[in-house]
Design a protein around this motif. Sequence first.
Motif, mmCIF file in Angstrom:
data_model
loop_
_atom_site.group_PDB
_atom_site.id
_atom_site.type_symbol
_atom_site.label_atom_id
_atom_site.label_comp_id
_atom_site.label_asym_id
_atom_site.label_seq_id
_atom_site.Cartn_x
_atom_site.Cartn_y
_atom_site.Cartn_z
ATOM 1 N N VAL A 108 0.893 -0.800 0.249
ATOM 2 C CA VAL A 108 0.254 -0.266 -0.050
ATOM 3 C C VAL A 108 0.850 1.480 0.028
ATOM 4 C CG1 VAL A 108 -1.798 1.166 1.476
ATOM 5 C CG2 VAL A 108 -1.806 -0.854 1.274
ATOM 6 N N THR A 109 1.843 1.224 1.427
ATOM 7 C CA THR A 109 2.290 2.281 1.215
ATOM 8 C C THR A 109 3.894 2.591 -0.487
ATOM 9 O OG1 THR A 109 4.321 1.337 2.132
ATOM 10 C CG2 THR A 109 2.666 1.882 3.536
ATOM 11 N N ALA A 110 3.937 1.754 -0.462
ATOM 12 C CA ALA A 110 4.400 1.885 -1.718
ATOM 13 C C ALA A 110 3.852 2.222 -3.461
ATOM 14 C CB ALA A 110 5.535 0.600 -2.078
ATOM 15 N N PHE A 111 3.038 1.868 -3.104
ATOM 16 C CA PHE A 111 1.657 1.828 -4.950
ATOM 17 C C PHE A 111 1.225 4.104 -3.528
ATOM 18 C CE2 PHE A 111 -0.639 -2.251 -6.248
ATOM 19 C CZ PHE A 111 0.875 -2.481 -6.113
ATOM 20 N N LEU A 112 1.258 4.059 -3.057
ATOM 21 C CA LEU A 112 0.679 5.340 -2.544
ATOM 22 C C LEU A 112 2.231 6.052 -2.943
ATOM 23 C CD1 LEU A 112 -1.838 5.185 -0.011
ATOM 24 C CD2 LEU A 112 -2.157 5.694 -2.163
ATOM 25 N N TYR A 113 2.989 6.162 -3.399
ATOM 26 C CA TYR A 113 4.257 6.772 -2.693
ATOM 27 C C TYR A 113 4.299 7.397 -4.488
ATOM 28 C CZ TYR A 113 9.009 7.399 -4.861
ATOM 29 O OH TYR A 113 10.171 8.137 -5.239
ATOM 30 N N ARG A 129 5.726 9.660 4.182
ATOM 31 C CA ARG A 129 5.268 9.166 4.047
ATOM 32 C C ARG A 129 5.420 7.771 3.752
ATOM 33 N NH1 ARG A 129 0.884 12.330 0.154
ATOM 34 N NH2 ARG A 129 0.762 14.431 1.237
ATOM 35 N N MET A 130 6.172 7.482 2.947
ATOM 36 C CA MET A 130 6.088 5.676 2.506
ATOM 37 C C MET A 130 6.940 5.052 3.528
ATOM 38 S SD MET A 130 7.833 3.908 -1.163
ATOM 39 C CE MET A 130 9.271 4.782 -0.623
ATOM 40 N N ALA A 131 8.239 5.876 4.075
ATOM 41 C CA ALA A 131 8.935 5.685 4.721
ATOM 42 C C ALA A 131 8.628 5.529 6.317
ATOM 43 C CB ALA A 131 10.082 7.035 5.073
ATOM 44 N N GLU A 132 7.594 6.245 6.860
ATOM 45 C CA GLU A 132 6.912 6.052 7.640
ATOM 46 C C GLU A 132 7.090 4.356 8.476
ATOM 47 O OE1 GLU A 132 3.567 8.157 8.430
ATOM 48 O OE2 GLU A 132 4.538 10.007 8.514
ATOM 49 N N VAL A 133 6.558 3.643 6.489
ATOM 50 C CA VAL A 133 6.245 2.211 7.236
ATOM 51 C C VAL A 133 6.831 1.110 6.808
ATOM 52 C CG1 VAL A 133 4.216 0.029 6.739
ATOM 53 C CG2 VAL A 133 3.864 2.696 7.182
ATOM 54 N N TRP A 134 7.340 1.742 5.363
ATOM 55 C CA TRP A 134 9.209 1.156 4.760
ATOM 56 C C TRP A 134 8.707 1.187 3.832
ATOM 57 C CZ3 TRP A 134 7.142 -2.544 -0.091
ATOM 58 C CH2 TRP A 134 8.641 -3.447 0.179
#
Length: 155
Positions: A108-113, A129-134
């Motif tokens: 999800v975070t990669a796609f939203l990036y 934003r992405m790095a908050e998770v991964w």
Amino acid sequence: MSAVADDPADIRNWRRRADGITTSGRLEPGDPARLAAIGVRHVVNLALDNHPEALPDEGTALAKQGIGYTHIPVPFDAPTHEHVAALHRVLDQVDGPVHVHCIMNYRVTAFLYLLDRQAGVPEAEARARMAEVWDPLSSDEPGTAPWKALLGQPG
């Protein structure tokens, strides 16, 4: 955007974005009711339904709560721009608050990036934003090569 008081923040890697989209890792049996309670109208699942941590019959459980459901199965070792485009189409078409999840909230975070970058969000902001998770771009973990390729950096 910071969490809202009623957010089920104990769901794995729960996040609420400034645009109102919520994201997380895997859902558990009680989570569809919790999502309905905070007003989620549609859930997009990017995980494979045969993953050992996948919620069985997720679409049925969500429908019982009045929540729409879209499943875009993304193999973790083979994400594509077509998967990202499918998510983009759903986000454009769905009316009301949307929750997007997978197993860890990595897909999800990669796609939203990528969607943030397409929308003109500055690189540093989208990456934070992405790095908050991964952050697969900064990781040497096994399995990040297909994600680096998808995100535009050679593995």
